[in-house]
Design an enzyme around this catalytic site. Structure first.
Site, PDB file in Angstrom:
ATOM      1  N   GLU A  35      50.658 -21.538   4.859  1.00 23.31           N
ATOM      2  CA  GLU A  35      50.843 -20.082   4.796  1.00 23.31           C
ATOM      3  C   GLU A  35      50.915 -19.462   6.193  1.00 23.31           C
ATOM      4  OE1 GLU A  35      51.712 -18.334   2.377  1.00 23.31           O
ATOM      5  OE2 GLU A  35      51.479 -19.833   0.817  1.00 23.31           O
ATOM      6  N   TYR A 118      47.626 -10.822   2.457  1.00 24.48           N
ATOM      7  CA  TYR A 118      48.545 -11.763   1.834  1.00 24.48           C
ATOM      8  C   TYR A 118      48.005 -13.195   1.886  1.00 24.48           C
ATOM      9  CZ  TYR A 118      51.973 -15.288   1.334  1.00 24.48           C
ATOM     10  OH  TYR A 118      52.570 -16.439   0.936  1.00 24.48           O
ATOM     11  N   ASP A 136      53.849 -10.687  -0.103  1.00 25.38           N
ATOM     12  CA  ASP A 136      54.540 -10.869   1.174  1.00 25.38           C
ATOM     13  C   ASP A 136      55.881 -10.122   1.111  1.00 25.38           C
ATOM     14  OD1 ASP A 136      56.136 -12.407  -0.464  1.00 25.38           O
ATOM     15  OD2 ASP A 136      56.138 -14.181   0.824  1.00 25.38           O
TER      16      ASP A 136
END
Ligand code: SF4
Length: 350
Positions: A35, A118, A136
């Site tokens: 991520e 996020y 996102d």
């Protein structure tokens, strides 16, 4: 309606999702790495780094034990180096937690450096099954179109994403929404004909999908011209470690000529002696997030290379273990090419 949307998209995700190395895994460290790497970076680029990173730093402990130089070197070329420093800092914090375990809720993850709404939502839902959304840029675009909302505020996006969330499979659901935005519901020319939620899509009905979300007015990047002193001695080039704060913190770059300064003064400040006039190398352009930098490199041969704290002499023909930003690597290649031509034919560059 919400349940029907959720089911249709999850079914589509189960059938069609791309096989990516971080998919189908519940290891929070691996998910966090993916991520963080994916922030502002394309999947194809991340694929070239992800496995190598995990081979070098297979778990939190290995990353926490690493030196900053080693971490930045492994990140070299991915850009936005603050992400690497934050990931490193997060690993060290996790190692020091009293129970030694990985933070396992959205709220605990949120307290790690570099982990925002996020990323905390993505890791909490994918690794720990917590029913929290992860919004996102892709999810923002999909929701804005699905509900034909031109300027969706963050609170609205979070609310809508929570309403649609599949409580049984929150991680898969968040990935399904992102995947739709990354594949069919692309910024330009969305492929609505193949979209599993087209029958509920308000902007498709209204024909506004290409205008959703409305374009935001972006501040123009600041322009900066930076002169570099590219010092060469015995075929090696001098790099200095940058300060631990600010742009490209902790990385290695050529000395910058200060405002109102000169290349020769920059050399003298470092106790070095030039043995030739500075030669201009081609300009190198580089875009940072809010900055458009034009590097103006000046190549100067100096007497004996002087080693010192925070200083390294690099031979471009061999690999080095210091992290050098992409623009500075281009300057290094230009300088190397210039000196190679000059030494092969001293008259060629006159
Ligand atoms: S129908 Fe088109 S605009 Fe609507 S969500 Fe699907 S791809 Fe996006």
């Amino acid at each position: 309606m919400n349940r029907a949307i959720t089911k249709a998209l999850l079914d589509h995700y189960d059938r069609e999702h791309r096989a990516l190395p971080w998919r189908g895994c519940s290891d929070p460290y691996r998910i966090l790495v993916s991520e963080v790497m994916l922030q502002q970076t394309r999947v194809q680029t991340v694929l070239a780094y992800y496995d190598a990173w995990l081979e070098r730093f297979p778990d939190v402990e290995a990353l926490a034990d690493a030196e900053t130089d080693e971490v930045l070197k492994a990140w070299e070329g991915l850009g936005y180096y603050r992400r690497a420093r934050n990931l490193h800092g997060a690993a060290r914090l996790i190692r020091e937690r009293p129970d030694g375990g990985f933070p396992d809720t959205y709220a605990r993850l949120r307290s790690l450096p570099g982990v925002g709404d996020y990323t905390a939502g993505a890791v909490a839902s994918m690794a720990f099954g917590e029913a929290v959304p992860a919004v996102d840029g892709n999810v923002r675009r999909v929701l804005s179109r699905l509900f034909d909302e031109a300027k969706p505020p963050a609170s609205w996006l979070r609310w809508k994403a929570s309403e649609l969330l599949d409580a049984e499979r929150p991680g898969d659901w968040n990935q399904a929404l992102m995947e739709l935005g990354a594949t069919l519901c692309s910024p330009r020319s969305p492929r609505c004909g193949a979209c599993p939620v087209v029958e509920w899509c308000a902007s498709h009905r209204a024909g506004t999908q290409e205008q959703r979300p409305a374009a935001s007015v972006k501040a123009k990047p600041k322009k900066l011209r930076i002169e570099l002193a590219v010092l060469e001695a015995d075929g090696r080039f001098m790099l200095e470690r940058r300060p631990s704060q600010g742009l490209l913190a902790g990385m290695w770059s050529f000395p910058e000529v200060g405002v109102g300064g000169s290349v020769l003064a920059t050399i003298a400040e470092r106790g070095l002696v030039a043995t030739a006039h500075p030669a201009a190398l081609p300009l190198v352009e580089h875009r940072f997030t809010h900055l458009h930098a034009t590097y103006e490199p000046w190549l100067v041969t100096v007497a004996t290379p002087d080693e010192g704290e925070g200083r390294a002499w690099i031979d471009p023909a061999t690999s080095n273990d210091r992290a050098v930003p992409v623009a500075q690597q281009k300057v290094l290649a230009l300088a190397h090419g210039h000196t190679a031509v000059a030494s092969a034919d001293p008259g060629a560059l006159l």
